[in-house]
Scaffold this motif. Structure first.
Motif, short mmCIF file in Angstrom:
data_model
loop_
_atom_site.label_atom_id
_atom_site.label_comp_id
_atom_site.label_asym_id
_atom_site.label_seq_id
_atom_site.Cartn_x
_atom_site.Cartn_y
_atom_site.Cartn_z
N ASP A 35 0.83 -1.21 0.00
CA ASP A 35 0.00 0.00 0.00
C ASP A 35 0.86 1.26 0.00
O ASP A 35 0.57 2.22 -0.70
CB ASP A 35 -0.95 0.01 1.21
N LYS A 36 1.94 1.25 0.78
CA LYS A 36 2.82 2.42 0.84
C LYS A 36 3.52 2.65 -0.50
O LYS A 36 3.66 3.79 -0.94
CB LYS A 36 3.85 2.26 1.96
N GLN A 37 3.94 1.58 -1.16
CA GLN A 37 4.59 1.72 -2.46
C GLN A 37 3.59 2.21 -3.51
O GLN A 37 3.94 3.03 -4.36
CB GLN A 37 5.21 0.39 -2.88
N ILE A 38 2.37 1.69 -3.47
CA ILE A 38 1.33 2.13 -4.39
C ILE A 38 1.06 3.62 -4.17
O ILE A 38 0.97 4.39 -5.13
CB ILE A 38 0.04 1.31 -4.20
N ALA A 39 0.94 4.01 -2.91
CA ALA A 39 0.68 5.41 -2.58
C ALA A 39 1.77 6.31 -3.13
O ALA A 39 1.50 7.35 -3.73
CB ALA A 39 0.55 5.57 -1.07
N GLN A 40 3.01 5.90 -2.92
CA GLN A 40 4.14 6.70 -3.39
C GLN A 40 4.13 6.79 -4.91
O GLN A 40 4.35 7.86 -5.48
CB GLN A 40 5.44 6.07 -2.90
N ARG A 41 3.86 5.67 -5.58
CA ARG A 41 3.84 5.64 -7.04
C ARG A 41 2.76 6.54 -7.62
O ARG A 41 2.96 7.20 -8.63
CB ARG A 41 3.65 4.19 -7.49
N LEU A 42 1.58 6.55 -6.96
CA LEU A 42 0.43 7.30 -7.48
C LEU A 42 0.27 8.69 -6.87
O LEU A 42 -0.63 9.43 -7.27
CB LEU A 42 -0.85 6.50 -7.29
N GLY A 43 1.10 9.01 -5.88
CA GLY A 43 1.01 10.32 -5.25
C GLY A 43 -0.24 10.48 -4.39
O GLY A 43 -0.86 11.54 -4.39
N ILE A 44 -0.60 9.41 -3.69
CA ILE A 44 -1.77 9.44 -2.80
C ILE A 44 -1.35 8.97 -1.42
O ILE A 44 -0.23 8.48 -1.23
CB ILE A 44 -2.92 8.54 -3.33
N SER A 45 -2.22 9.12 -0.44
CA SER A 45 -1.95 8.65 0.92
C SER A 45 -1.96 7.13 0.95
O SER A 45 -2.69 6.49 0.19
CB SER A 45 -3.05 9.20 1.85
N HIS A 46 -1.15 6.55 1.84
CA HIS A 46 -1.16 5.08 1.96
C HIS A 46 -2.52 4.59 2.47
O HIS A 46 -2.93 3.48 2.18
CB HIS A 46 -0.01 4.58 2.84
N LEU A 47 -3.23 5.44 3.21
CA LEU A 47 -4.57 5.06 3.67
C LEU A 47 -5.55 5.01 2.50
O LEU A 47 -6.44 4.15 2.45
CB LEU A 47 -5.06 6.03 4.74
N THR A 48 -5.37 5.92 1.54
CA THR A 48 -6.20 5.90 0.34
C THR A 48 -5.90 4.65 -0.48
O THR A 48 -6.82 3.99 -0.99
CB THR A 48 -5.97 7.17 -0.51
#
Length: 98
Positions: free
Chosen positions: A32-45
């Motif tokens: 989730d954290k890597q996805i968030a970083q890749r997409l520029g969103i919160s890890h909670l999102t």
């Protein structure tokens, strides 16, 4: 009598563009954290997107999610390159430790 040409099967699950983006990243093993970083969103999102996808597909984990999305035709299926275990084993055996 010739049969009419068959249409390509429609995926059983309709994904939004964002859901498809998330699903592809999950399929590639990103957290989730890597996805968030890749997409520029919160890890909670990112976590919420993953949970929404799992609910939409009716599964309880990421492995089942990816499996079902591939089976439904929503995600591409890439066969991994076959591994010749005998050759790999022989290569390891020929290495010497100094």
């Amino acid at each position: 009598m010739a049969l009419p040409p068959q249409k390509a099967a429609e995926p059983a699950v309709a994904l939004t563009r964002r859901e498809l983006d998330i699903a592809l990243l999950i399929a590639n093993g990103l957290s989730d954290k890597q996805i968030a970083q890749r997409l520029g969103i919160s890890h909670l999102t990112a976590r919420k997107h993953r949970a929404n996808l799992q609910n939409k597909v009716g599964v309880s984990n990421s492995c089942a999610l990816v499996f079902e999305l591939i089976a439904a035709g929503c995600l591409p299926h890439a066969d991994p390159e076959p591994v010749n275990y005998v050759e790999a084993s022989n290569q390891r055996a020929s290495l010497t430790v100094m």
